[in-house]
Every structure is written in C-alpha cells, then in structure tokens.
Design a protein around this motif. Structure first.
Motif, short mmCIF file in Angstrom:
data_model
loop_
_atom_site.label_atom_id
_atom_site.label_comp_id
_atom_site.label_asym_id
_atom_site.label_seq_id
_atom_site.Cartn_x
_atom_site.Cartn_y
_atom_site.Cartn_z
N GLY A 289 0.81 -1.19 0.00
CA GLY A 289 0.00 0.00 0.00
C GLY A 289 0.85 1.26 0.00
N VAL A 290 0.18 2.38 0.07
CA VAL A 290 0.83 3.68 0.12
C VAL A 290 0.80 4.13 1.57
CG1 VAL A 290 0.63 6.08 -0.59
CG2 VAL A 290 0.13 4.26 -2.22
N GLN A 291 1.95 4.55 2.09
CA GLN A 291 2.03 5.04 3.46
C GLN A 291 2.53 6.47 3.45
OE1 GLN A 291 4.81 2.36 5.28
NE2 GLN A 291 3.22 0.95 5.92
N LEU A 292 1.96 7.33 4.30
CA LEU A 292 2.44 8.69 4.47
C LEU A 292 3.30 8.73 5.73
CD1 LEU A 292 -0.68 10.86 3.62
CD2 LEU A 292 1.14 10.08 2.12
N LEU A 293 4.51 9.28 5.59
CA LEU A 293 5.46 9.37 6.69
C LEU A 293 5.87 10.82 6.90
CD1 LEU A 293 7.75 6.43 5.48
CD2 LEU A 293 5.92 6.29 7.18
N ALA A 294 6.68 11.06 7.92
CA ALA A 294 7.22 12.41 8.14
C ALA A 294 8.07 12.81 6.95
CB ALA A 294 8.06 12.42 9.41
N ALA A 295 8.07 14.09 6.62
CA ALA A 295 8.79 14.59 5.44
C ALA A 295 10.27 14.23 5.48
CB ALA A 295 8.61 16.10 5.32
N THR A 296 10.88 14.28 6.65
CA THR A 296 12.32 14.02 6.75
C THR A 296 12.68 12.57 6.45
OG1 THR A 296 12.08 13.72 9.13
CG2 THR A 296 12.78 15.91 8.35
N ALA A 297 11.71 11.68 6.38
CA ALA A 297 11.98 10.28 6.04
C ALA A 297 12.14 10.08 4.54
CB ALA A 297 10.85 9.39 6.56
N ALA A 298 11.84 11.10 3.75
CA ALA A 298 11.89 10.97 2.29
C ALA A 298 13.33 10.86 1.81
CB ALA A 298 11.22 12.16 1.63
N TYR A 299 13.54 10.02 0.84
CA TYR A 299 14.84 9.79 0.23
C TYR A 299 15.36 11.06 -0.46
CZ TYR A 299 18.30 7.50 -2.76
OH TYR A 299 19.45 7.16 -3.40
N ASP A 300 14.46 11.86 -1.00
CA ASP A 300 14.84 13.06 -1.74
C ASP A 300 14.62 14.36 -0.96
OD1 ASP A 300 12.10 12.73 -1.82
OD2 ASP A 300 11.89 13.28 -3.91
N TYR A 301 14.60 14.29 0.37
CA TYR A 301 14.36 15.47 1.21
C TYR A 301 15.41 16.56 0.97
CZ TYR A 301 13.28 18.30 5.29
OH TYR A 301 12.95 19.35 6.10
N GLU A 302 16.69 16.21 0.92
CA GLU A 302 17.75 17.20 0.70
C GLU A 302 17.65 17.83 -0.69
OE1 GLU A 302 18.38 14.22 2.07
OE2 GLU A 302 18.92 14.84 4.10
N TYR A 303 17.25 17.04 -1.67
CA TYR A 303 17.06 17.57 -3.02
C TYR A 303 16.06 18.73 -2.98
CZ TYR A 303 15.32 17.89 -7.81
OH TYR A 303 14.93 18.36 -9.03
N TRP A 304 14.91 18.50 -2.37
CA TRP A 304 13.87 19.53 -2.31
C TRP A 304 14.31 20.69 -1.43
CZ3 TRP A 304 9.94 19.97 -5.49
CH2 TRP A 304 9.52 18.85 -6.20
N THR A 305 14.99 20.44 -0.33
CA THR A 305 15.45 21.50 0.56
C THR A 305 16.34 22.48 -0.18
OG1 THR A 305 15.37 20.02 2.46
CG2 THR A 305 16.70 21.99 2.69
N SER A 306 17.22 21.98 -1.01
CA SER A 306 18.17 22.84 -1.71
C SER A 306 17.57 23.51 -2.93
CB SER A 306 19.41 22.06 -2.10
OG SER A 306 19.11 21.10 -3.10
N ARG A 307 16.44 23.04 -3.45
CA ARG A 307 15.91 23.58 -4.69
C ARG A 307 14.63 24.40 -4.57
NH1 ARG A 307 19.13 19.50 -5.68
NH2 ARG A 307 20.37 19.48 -7.57
N LEU A 308 13.91 24.27 -3.47
CA LEU A 308 12.68 25.04 -3.31
C LEU A 308 12.98 26.51 -3.05
CD1 LEU A 308 10.37 22.78 -1.12
CD2 LEU A 308 9.92 23.56 -3.44
N VAL A 309 12.24 27.39 -3.71
CA VAL A 309 12.37 28.83 -3.46
C VAL A 309 11.94 29.12 -2.02
CG1 VAL A 309 11.47 31.10 -4.09
CG2 VAL A 309 12.07 29.46 -5.87
N ASN A 310 10.89 28.47 -1.57
CA ASN A 310 10.38 28.66 -0.21
C ASN A 310 10.47 27.33 0.54
OD1 ASN A 310 9.03 29.25 2.13
ND2 ASN A 310 7.06 29.64 1.16
N PRO A 311 11.59 27.06 1.24
CA PRO A 311 11.72 25.79 1.96
C PRO A 311 10.73 25.66 3.11
CG PRO A 311 13.75 27.08 2.12
CD PRO A 311 12.80 27.85 1.30
N GLY A 312 10.02 26.74 3.47
CA GLY A 312 9.00 26.65 4.50
C GLY A 312 7.86 25.71 4.12
N LEU A 313 7.72 25.44 2.83
CA LEU A 313 6.68 24.50 2.38
C LEU A 313 6.94 23.08 2.88
CD1 LEU A 313 6.18 25.66 -1.32
CD2 LEU A 313 4.59 25.94 0.59
N LEU A 314 8.18 22.79 3.25
CA LEU A 314 8.51 21.44 3.72
C LEU A 314 7.81 21.10 5.03
CD1 LEU A 314 12.29 21.34 2.83
CD2 LEU A 314 10.41 20.19 1.65
#
Length: 170
Positions: free
Chosen positions: A13-38
């Motif tokens: 199934g599909v599970q929702l976890l904490a954002a920091t558990a994502a494999y690509d968390y650092e990718y999004w942190t470094s590329r989002l204009v507004n990292p507050g969306l995380l």
C-alpha cells in the motif's frame, strides 16, 4: 504455501510518513524557493522508497507524483485529500496531481517556476563522489561535504581507495 494474488490486487500500500523520512528530502530543501513548504510536506512510501510530496503555496502553484499503478495513485489521492496545501487532488491513470494544473507548452524555466524551484540549488552544484565511490574517477582526490549540511547527514570520507578484490581478508 502463500496463496496466489491476482495482479489487480496491490501487493503493497501507500504510506504517508514524516517529510524528513523521504529519500529526496535534501534535493527539495536545496531547490525550493520557499523551503518553509517542507513543513506541510509528507513522505510517500511506495515499495519501501519514500519520496517527498511537497504542498502548494506561495511560489509553488502545483505538484504531481507518478505512482506506477492506477490503484496506488487512487490510494495516494485519497490520502492527500483534505490536507493543507493539497487542494484539487486528482488521480489520472498512475499520476496524482494537486494545486493548479500545469499549462501546456511551458518552457523549462517557466515549468521550474510553476513548481516553486530555484534555477540552481541553494548549496551550489552537486558534489561529486570521492574517487572510487560512484564509479567515476576524474583524478580529483579531495573530498568535501556539502556546505551547511548537518554533520549527522555527512558520509565519512574514504580512508583509502582499494580496487575490488585487492583488499586482504581478515
């Protein structure tokens, strides 16, 4: 002996976890204009690989995720509906979208801005792996961590580069 499952039944199934558990968390942190969306993002675990679903807001107008199977896409759409930042959630085939639909024929820069991404990562270009790690050796023998990244997320630098099969057995 385990019973045979029909191919139409999802094995996982599909599970929702904490954002920091994502494999690509650092990718999004470094590329989002507004990292507050995380703060409102969730990691979507499918087949044990959690990937980040970033909500819309401020500079980000829409998002999407490819789920590999329409049944899994419907499950993710149901899980995201009603969450802050995931408005207008739809599943079409195996793709789940939220926010405004992306206009057709956008140039790559306009597509990046629509998704709230920077032109360049916040922490500079990607760091090449040390020699012997990652399959490439350009003659550069130095190793440096990503600037500003927390120490607990840093890999330890290699002590020595040893050709496969050349290490002595203990």
């Amino acid at each position: 002996m385990t019973p045979f499952r029909q191919p139409s039944e999802p094995l996982l199934g599909v599970q929702l976890l904490a954002a920091t558990a994502a494999y690509d968390y650092e990718y999004w942190t470094s590329r989002l204009v507004n990292p507050g969306l995380l703060g409102g993002a969730v990691a979507v675990a499918l087949y044990r690989l959690p990937l980040l679903a970033v909500p819309v807001g401020t500079d980000r107008r829409g998002g999407f995720m490819d789920m590999a199977h329409p049944v899994l896409a419907e499950a993710l759409a149901d899980a995201l509906r009603g969450r802050t930042g995931y408005n207008q959630v739809t599943a079409s085939g195996q793709v789940v979208t939220w926010g405004e639909p992306m206009p057709e024929g956008l140039a790559p820069d306009a597509r990046r801005r629509f998704q709230g991404l920077r032109a360049e990562p916040r922490y500079g270009p990607c760091i090449r792996p040390p020699a012997g790690h990652g399959g490439r050796d350009s003659g550069v023998r130095s190793w440096s961590p990503a600037p500003g990244s927390p120490p607990e997320r840093q890999p330890t630098p290699p002590r020595a580069v040893v050709a496969a099969g050349a290490a002595h057995a203990p």
